[in-house]
Motif scaffolding. Structure first.
Motif, PDB file in Angstrom:
ATOM      1  N   TRP A 249     -14.301  92.029 -22.521  1.00 45.15           N
ATOM      2  CA  TRP A 249     -12.991  91.420 -22.458  1.00 45.15           C
ATOM      3  C   TRP A 249     -12.618  90.583 -23.601  1.00 45.15           C
ATOM      4  O   TRP A 249     -13.071  89.488 -23.780  1.00 45.15           O
TER       5      TRP A 249
ATOM      6  N   SER B 296     -16.886  88.306 -23.287  1.00 46.76           N
ATOM      7  CA  SER B 296     -17.801  88.909 -22.181  1.00 46.76           C
ATOM      8  C   SER B 296     -19.115  88.724 -22.686  1.00 46.76           C
ATOM      9  O   SER B 296     -19.367  89.073 -24.158  1.00 46.76           O
TER      10      SER B 296
ATOM     11  N   PHE C 174     -20.551  88.868 -15.763  1.00 41.44           N
ATOM     12  CA  PHE C 174     -20.774  88.611 -17.214  1.00 41.44           C
ATOM     13  C   PHE C 174     -20.103  87.353 -17.562  1.00 41.44           C
ATOM     14  O   PHE C 174     -19.240  86.793 -17.271  1.00 41.44           O
TER      15      PHE C 174
ATOM     16  N   ALA D  19     -16.857  86.603 -16.441  1.00 42.84           N
ATOM     17  CA  ALA D  19     -15.893  87.871 -15.632  1.00 42.84           C
ATOM     18  C   ALA D  19     -16.729  88.434 -14.686  1.00 42.84           C
ATOM     19  O   ALA D  19     -17.943  88.667 -14.703  1.00 42.84           O
TER      20      ALA D  19
ATOM     21  N   LEU E 144     -11.254  87.160 -14.412  1.00 36.76           N
ATOM     22  CA  LEU E 144     -11.927  86.094 -15.329  1.00 36.76           C
ATOM     23  C   LEU E 144     -11.430  84.714 -14.975  1.00 36.76           C
ATOM     24  O   LEU E 144     -10.357  84.245 -14.739  1.00 36.76           O
TER      25      LEU E 144
END
Length: 339
Positions: free
Chosen positions: A185, A199, A219, A236, A255
């Motif tokens: 991410w 991430s 994550f 996330a 997120l």
């Protein structure tokens, strides 16, 4: 010396790398290497450094590593970075380590805040691409600044099939997701021309929701907070559902930012922390460190909660003792006056 003898070749027959044509290095050598290897090779000589600066080379590496960067919006943004795709790769690979030095306070002045954040998200299962998508988040409205920070990649009723199977029971499925599901991410700041991967790449935890039965794969990257010894979790969460024996469907990818008290940060505070992490965060290549930092964060979070409970108990005890003391004092005064 016989005229038929071969000419002496210096260095035992070895050829200097500068004697190799740059096109051969670019097309036949560098195209077979990954980004970190090319970056290391670029440090070996000025010749390799010049060849490794090729924009097409780094564009292809970025597109291979993060397919979402091939989308037109992200591609245009990356082209505005100082060294285009090479700058973007150095910013985004592999993971972020952000810890503010104890002797430095957070600087809130600097370039103006960005009007939007761009997310470039790629999810893989066993190296097979499941989701590759970009998302725009505006950052100037009062709604964003005051509401809890949250980016939802998928629409409310959108689901994405995955190659993952729900088989072998709950524990086996959790273990499979933990080992084989990866997420990248990347948040991009168009104003400051910076990016970072927020991430942990691999899951730090996989749990099953007690009510819905969904698998929640987390994550997380731990970032420095506002105060000394204060940390924030940028997490996330990939939510999957499915029936045993069938495929798992990805139904939610989000997120969020959470402090050590378990509260979600609002957009304004989150943006400050994210931008500082992009600017000052160290890019780490050591794998597995993210899980260690996450476990350390959870430990600090528990200690903080337990300390808060102890303080509240002491305060309750002080209040009780004070109340009893006041009651006895008034009783004594009343009885003495009555007598």
């Amino acid at each position: 010396m016989n005229s038929d003898s071969p000419a002496a070749v210096p260095h035992g027959g070895a050829t200097n790398i500068s004697a190799v044509h740059p096109d051969i290095i670019q097309t036949h050598i560098f195209t077979r290497l990954d980004g970190p290897t090319i970056a290391s090779a670029a440090c070996a000589s000025s010749h390799l450094h010049a060849i490794s600066a090729d924009e097409k080379l780094w564009r292809d590496i970025c597109h291979h590593t993060w397919p979402s960067t091939a989308e037109d919006l992200v591609h245009r943004l990356i082209s505005t970075f100082p060294a285009a795709h090479r700058s973007f790769y150095y910013d985004s690979f592999p993971t972020l380590h952000h810890r503010r030095p104890n002797n430095r306070r957070r600087h809130r002045q600097g370039p103006p805040p960005t009007s939007e954040l761009i997310s470039a998200v790629d999810i893989r299962y066993q190296d097979r691409l499941v989701i590759s998508k970009t998302h725009e988040t505006e950052t100037v409205s009062g709604w964003f600044k005051c509401s809890p920070f949250r980016v939802d990649l998928l629409d409310p009723k959108e689901t994405v099939p995955s190659p993952a199977k729900f088989q072998g029971g709950e524990d086996a499925c959790q273990s499979d997701l933990e080992e084989n599901l990866t997420l990248s991410w990347i948040l991009i700041d168009p104003t400051r021309k910076r990016a970072a991967n927020f991430s942990s790449l691999r899951p730090v935890s996989v749990t099953r929701h007690w009510l819905s039965g969904d698998f929640q794969v987390r994550f997380a990257t731990i970032l420095a907070g506002d105060r000394r010894d204060e940390f924030v979790q940028c997490g996330a969460v990939v939510t999957c559902d499915g029936k045993e024996g069938g495929e798992l469907q990805v139904k939610e990818v989000s997120l969020l930012m959470e402090d050590m008290d378990g509260k979600n940060l609002n957009g304004k505070d989150s943006l400050v922390i994210l931008q500082e992490a992009m600017e000052g965060g160290e890019r780490r290549k050591k794998r597995g460190e993210e899980r260690e930092r996450y476990q350390d964060y959870l430990k600090k979070k528990r200690e903080r909660f337990e300390g808060k409970v102890r303080r509240e108990k002491r305060l309750d005890m002080v209040c009780i003792v004070s109340g009893v003391t006041i009651f006895l004092a008034w009783t004594y005064v009343f009885l003495r006056g009555y007598s």
